[in-house]
Design a protein around this motif. Structure first.
Motif, PDB file in Angstrom:
ATOM      1  N   GLU A 154     -26.593  -4.794  10.637  1.00 50.23           N
ATOM      2  CA  GLU A 154     -26.588  -3.795  11.939  1.00 50.23           C
ATOM      3  C   GLU A 154     -26.300  -4.405  13.281  1.00 50.23           C
ATOM      4  OE1 GLU A 154     -29.369  -0.528  14.303  1.00 50.23           O
ATOM      5  OE2 GLU A 154     -29.044   0.116  12.132  1.00 50.23           O
TER       6      GLU A 154
ATOM      7  N   ARG B 257     -22.378   4.579  14.680  1.00 50.64           N
ATOM      8  CA  ARG B 257     -22.252   6.663  14.538  1.00 50.64           C
ATOM      9  C   ARG B 257     -20.901   6.961  14.174  1.00 50.64           C
ATOM     10  NH1 ARG B 257     -27.459   6.958  18.015  1.00 50.64           N
ATOM     11  NH2 ARG B 257     -28.615   5.770  17.413  1.00 50.64           N
TER      12      ARG B 257
ATOM     13  N   ARG C  17     -22.315   1.935   5.191  1.00 51.98           N
ATOM     14  CA  ARG C  17     -23.474   0.970   5.209  1.00 51.98           C
ATOM     15  C   ARG C  17     -24.503   2.173   4.022  1.00 51.98           C
ATOM     16  NH1 ARG C  17     -28.121   3.574   8.191  1.00 51.98           N
ATOM     17  NH2 ARG C  17     -27.727   5.735   9.262  1.00 51.98           N
TER      18      ARG C  17
ATOM     19  N   GLY D 124     -29.243   0.693   5.668  1.00 54.02           N
ATOM     20  CA  GLY D 124     -28.932   1.075   7.714  1.00 54.02           C
ATOM     21  C   GLY D 124     -28.471  -0.540   7.326  1.00 54.02           C
TER      22      GLY D 124
ATOM     23  N   TYR E 113     -23.563  -2.611   6.216  1.00 53.13           N
ATOM     24  CA  TYR E 113     -22.290  -2.817   6.642  1.00 53.13           C
ATOM     25  C   TYR E 113     -20.665  -2.678   6.825  1.00 53.13           C
ATOM     26  CZ  TYR E 113     -24.995   0.162  10.162  1.00 53.13           C
ATOM     27  OH  TYR E 113     -25.579   0.521  10.808  1.00 53.13           O
TER      28      TYR E 113
END
Length: 189
Positions: free
Chosen positions: A116, A137, A147, A151, A154
């Motif tokens: 992230e 987002r 993702r 979290g 990605y």
């Protein structure tokens, strides 16, 4: 003595015929008659035949499956970016937002997992309004990034961008290249 062919090119038949009509003066036939005469001289049956042949040629020269680009949409999206290819503000129109997200999507590496923090750093380099979380987002909700639920990990979702997005990416790519070259020059100086 053999004659060398001399090509004649007119970008617009109407303008060409209008100029010819002015030269002929009072003895000039009607505009449509002159258009048909010019089309027949070029090897067509009439001006309608010439138009349809030109339209068919344009359709055939367009790549198979390629859709025409809405240049106005690309232009609207380009106004949201600065001279260095960075997003200046979050666009208000949804269609422009989507194109802007495609432009950001193009900056991510293919098939490479990112944390992230790395995604936020990349996005921070590509926009000026200081909100990488919203961009991240939105890219996930538009299915441009994926993702894991925790979290992490990605990834850019590989897909074919729409025609407008391709055009925007191409223009912004040259702006970003200029930016990266200037950064490299500054480091070397």
């Amino acid at each position: 003595m053999p004659k060398t062919p001399l090509p004649l090119r007119a970008d617009d038949l109407t303008i060409f015929v209008r100029a010819l009509s002015e030269q002929l003066g009072d003895v000039s036939p009607s505009h449509l008659t002159l258009m048909n005469m010019a089309a027949r001289a070029a090897g067509y049956q009439n001006v309608q035949h010439m138009r349809s042949a030109h339209a068919a040629e344009l359709r055939l020269t367009r790549a198979v499956g390629e859709t025409p680009v809405n240049a106005r949409a690309v232009e609207r999206a380009l106004h949201q970016f600065d001279i260095k290819g960075r997003l200046k503000q979050w666009p208000s129109k949804r269609s422009v937002q989507t194109l802007a997200l495609w432009a950001l999507w193009a900056t991510f590496p293919t098939s490479q997992p990112l944390k992230e923090q790395e995604v936020n750093e990349r996005l921070a380099q590509e926009h000026l309004f200081g909100d990488p979380a919203t961009l991240r987002r939105m890219m996930i909700s538009c299915e441009l990034l994926s993702r894991r639920d925790d979290g992490t990990d990605y990834r850019r979702i590989e897909q074919k961008p729409p025609a407008e997005a391709k055009a925007l990416i191409r223009v912004l790519g040259s702006r970003r290249l200029t930016r990266s070259l200037k950064v490299a020059e500054t480091k070397n100086a």
